[in-house]
Design a protein around this motif. Structure first.
Motif, PDB file in Angstrom:
ATOM      1  N   LEU A   1       0.804  -1.217   0.000  1.00 57.78           N
ATOM      2  CA  LEU A   1       0.000   0.000   0.000  1.00 57.78           C
ATOM      3  C   LEU A   1       0.840   1.271   0.000  1.00 57.78           C
ATOM      4  CD1 LEU A   1      -2.998  -0.795   2.391  1.00 57.78           C
ATOM      5  CD2 LEU A   1      -3.049  -0.491  -0.092  1.00 57.78           C
ATOM      6  N   HIS A   2       2.024   1.223   0.552  1.00 61.61           N
ATOM      7  CA  HIS A   2       2.818   2.451   0.647  1.00 61.61           C
ATOM      8  C   HIS A   2       4.127   2.307  -0.118  1.00 61.61           C
ATOM      9  CE1 HIS A   2       5.645   0.520   3.450  1.00 61.61           C
ATOM     10  NE2 HIS A   2       4.556  -0.076   3.937  1.00 61.61           N
ATOM     11  N   ARG A   3       4.631   3.418  -0.614  1.00 57.39           N
ATOM     12  CA  ARG A   3       5.977   3.437  -1.156  1.00 57.39           C
ATOM     13  C   ARG A   3       6.970   3.414  -0.001  1.00 57.39           C
ATOM     14  NH1 ARG A   3       3.608   7.567  -4.787  1.00 57.39           N
ATOM     15  NH2 ARG A   3       3.443   6.699  -6.898  1.00 57.39           N
ATOM     16  N   VAL A   4       8.234   3.154  -0.310  1.00 58.34           N
ATOM     17  CA  VAL A   4       9.257   3.021   0.729  1.00 58.34           C
ATOM     18  C   VAL A   4       9.321   4.286   1.582  1.00 58.34           C
ATOM     19  CG1 VAL A   4      11.715   2.700   1.191  1.00 58.34           C
ATOM     20  CG2 VAL A   4      10.619   1.418  -0.673  1.00 58.34           C
ATOM     21  N   GLY A   5       9.139   4.105   2.873  1.00 60.05           N
ATOM     22  CA  GLY A   5       9.262   5.215   3.814  1.00 60.05           C
ATOM     23  C   GLY A   5       8.126   6.210   3.790  1.00 60.05           C
ATOM     24  N   GLU A   6       7.075   5.932   3.030  1.00 61.55           N
ATOM     25  CA  GLU A   6       5.966   6.883   2.932  1.00 61.55           C
ATOM     26  C   GLU A   6       4.782   6.428   3.787  1.00 61.55           C
ATOM     27  OE1 GLU A   6       4.828   7.925  -1.000  1.00 61.55           O
ATOM     28  OE2 GLU A   6       6.836   8.603  -1.584  1.00 61.55           O
ATOM     29  N   PRO A   7       3.876   7.374   4.093  1.00 58.73           N
ATOM     30  CA  PRO A   7       2.739   7.037   4.960  1.00 58.73           C
ATOM     31  C   PRO A   7       1.578   6.446   4.181  1.00 58.73           C
ATOM     32  CG  PRO A   7       2.695   9.363   4.437  1.00 58.73           C
ATOM     33  CD  PRO A   7       3.959   8.808   3.805  1.00 58.73           C
ATOM     34  N   VAL A   8       0.602   5.974   4.941  1.00 57.81           N
ATOM     35  CA  VAL A   8      -0.700   5.568   4.417  1.00 57.81           C
ATOM     36  C   VAL A   8      -1.751   6.359   5.179  1.00 57.81           C
ATOM     37  CG1 VAL A   8      -2.370   3.692   4.171  1.00 57.81           C
ATOM     38  CG2 VAL A   8       0.059   3.244   3.793  1.00 57.81           C
ATOM     39  N   HIS A   9      -2.658   6.960   4.459  1.00 54.45           N
ATOM     40  CA  HIS A   9      -3.720   7.759   5.063  1.00 54.45           C
ATOM     41  C   HIS A   9      -5.048   7.027   4.852  1.00 54.45           C
ATOM     42  CE1 HIS A   9      -5.735  11.433   6.424  1.00 54.45           C
ATOM     43  NE2 HIS A   9      -6.554  11.331   5.395  1.00 54.45           N
ATOM     44  N   ILE A  10      -5.741   6.725   5.933  1.00 59.63           N
ATOM     45  CA  ILE A  10      -7.015   6.009   5.856  1.00 59.63           C
ATOM     46  C   ILE A  10      -8.146   6.983   6.162  1.00 59.63           C
ATOM     47  CG2 ILE A  10      -8.369   4.068   6.715  1.00 59.63           C
ATOM     48  CD1 ILE A  10      -5.700   2.831   7.655  1.00 59.63           C
ATOM     49  N   THR A  11      -9.100   7.077   5.252  1.00 66.21           N
ATOM     50  CA  THR A  11     -10.185   8.031   5.441  1.00 66.21           C
ATOM     51  C   THR A  11     -11.476   7.469   4.843  1.00 66.21           C
ATOM     52  OG1 THR A  11     -10.802  10.377   5.201  1.00 66.21           O
ATOM     53  CG2 THR A  11      -9.756   9.313   3.298  1.00 66.21           C
ATOM     54  N   THR A  12     -12.508   8.295   4.809  1.00 66.34           N
ATOM     55  CA  THR A  12     -13.797   7.885   4.260  1.00 66.34           C
ATOM     56  C   THR A  12     -14.100   8.685   3.001  1.00 66.34           C
ATOM     57  OG1 THR A  12     -15.028   9.544   5.512  1.00 66.34           O
ATOM     58  CG2 THR A  12     -14.649   7.402   6.572  1.00 66.34           C
ATOM     59  N   GLY A  13     -15.055   8.184   2.230  1.00 65.22           N
ATOM     60  CA  GLY A  13     -15.477   8.930   1.059  1.00 65.22           C
ATOM     61  C   GLY A  13     -15.969  10.314   1.418  1.00 65.22           C
ATOM     62  N   ARG A  14     -16.602  10.427   2.561  1.00 62.14           N
ATOM     63  CA  ARG A  14     -17.132  11.718   2.997  1.00 62.14           C
ATOM     64  C   ARG A  14     -16.019  12.755   3.163  1.00 62.14           C
ATOM     65  NH1 ARG A  14     -21.907  13.120   5.436  1.00 62.14           N
ATOM     66  NH2 ARG A  14     -21.852  15.009   6.702  1.00 62.14           N
TER      67      ARG A  14
END
Length: 265
Positions: free
Chosen positions: A161-174
């Motif tokens: 899901l993420h590139r090396v050393g990068e974050p993942v942001h989890i959110t909603t469609g809203r």
């Protein structure tokens, strides 16, 4: 006063193979499973929960599955932030009241189980509702994690899901468009954005400004009817929109999740 035992069990994103050994052991301890009855269009979800019980609860352990009518939640998309928060709070309170009435009618020694789609920690109300039940009744609660929809999505597409050393942001469609826009204006890097609970595919609103974004989309991930699509957002979004509408018409309901990875220079 007796203390009632409640298990909140994550059962994965749709496949019985997602049920962990820890979850299977917890299933075997439950005497009464409470499931939300959301109407005829989602009978399949109740049936899937029943099939998981049949598979993992030992044959010599008697248990019951009780479908509890789920209170109406209302039109979330038409509400602003304050109205949405109040609507969810009212829905949780109504759910709590319904479950308390059922639990109070059970034998004190009965172990109560809630089967949670995916993982109980991500965009699911069960833990909050069980906490509210605990304010009314003496309870001991155990939470068992499950495979989340976005974990299953990444595995189905065979991606990290993420590139090396990068974050993942989890959110909603809203929240998607606001999160994306504000991050861009502030010069912040959200990394890959995982979007849940998006019945309107708000990612369409990003096509004009971020057409080269990569989307990995999946519906009914882990189930026999699983559908996957991926590619540049501007190239596949029309197909995804059409397919999602067709699947909803065919099944009466649809659960989907997607991940957006911004293009890099």
């Amino acid at each position: 006063m007796s203390t009632r035992r409640i298990h909140v069990i994550g059962i994965g994103a749709g496949s019985p193979e997602h049920v962990t050994a820890e979850a299977a052991a917890a299933l075997a301890e439950v005497d009464v499973f409470l499931v939300a009855d959301k109407g005829e269009t989602k009978d399949e979800l109740v049936a899937l929960r029943r099939s998981i019980c049949e598979r993992f609860v030992p044959a010599d352990h008697p248990y019951e599955v009780v479908a509890v009518p789920d209170p109406q939640r209302g039109p979330d998309a038409a509400r602003d932030g304050a109205q949405y928060a109040k609507g969810v709070a009212d829905w949780h309170a109504a759910r709590t009241e319904a479950y308390v009435r059922v639990v109070e009618g059970l034998p004190p020694e009965a172990v109560v189980g809630f089967l949670v789609w995916g993982d109980p920690a991500f965009y699911d109300s069960t833990i909050r509702v069980v906490d509210a039940i605990g304010e009314r009744l003496a309870t001991t609660v155990r939470v068992i994690p499950g495979i989340s929809a976005f974990q299953a999505l990444a595995a189905a597409h065979g991606v990290v899901l993420h590139r090396v050393g990068e974050p993942v942001h989890i959110t909603t469609g809203r929240r998607l468009v606001d999160d994306w826009t504000r991050a861009g204006e502030a010069g912040l890097d959200l990394g890959t954005v995982v979007v849940m609970l998006d019945g309107h595919l708000r990612c369409r609103e990003l096509v004009a400004t971020a057409p080269a974004t990569t989307i990995h989309w999946g519906a009914y991930v882990g189930m026999p009817q699983q559908e996957l699509r991926s590619g540049r957002l501007d190239e596949v979004i029309d197909e995804v929109v059409e397919l999602r509408a067709r699947l909803r018409e065919e099944h009466g309901w649809v659960m989907d999740v997607y991940a957006l990875t911004p293009a890099r220079p």
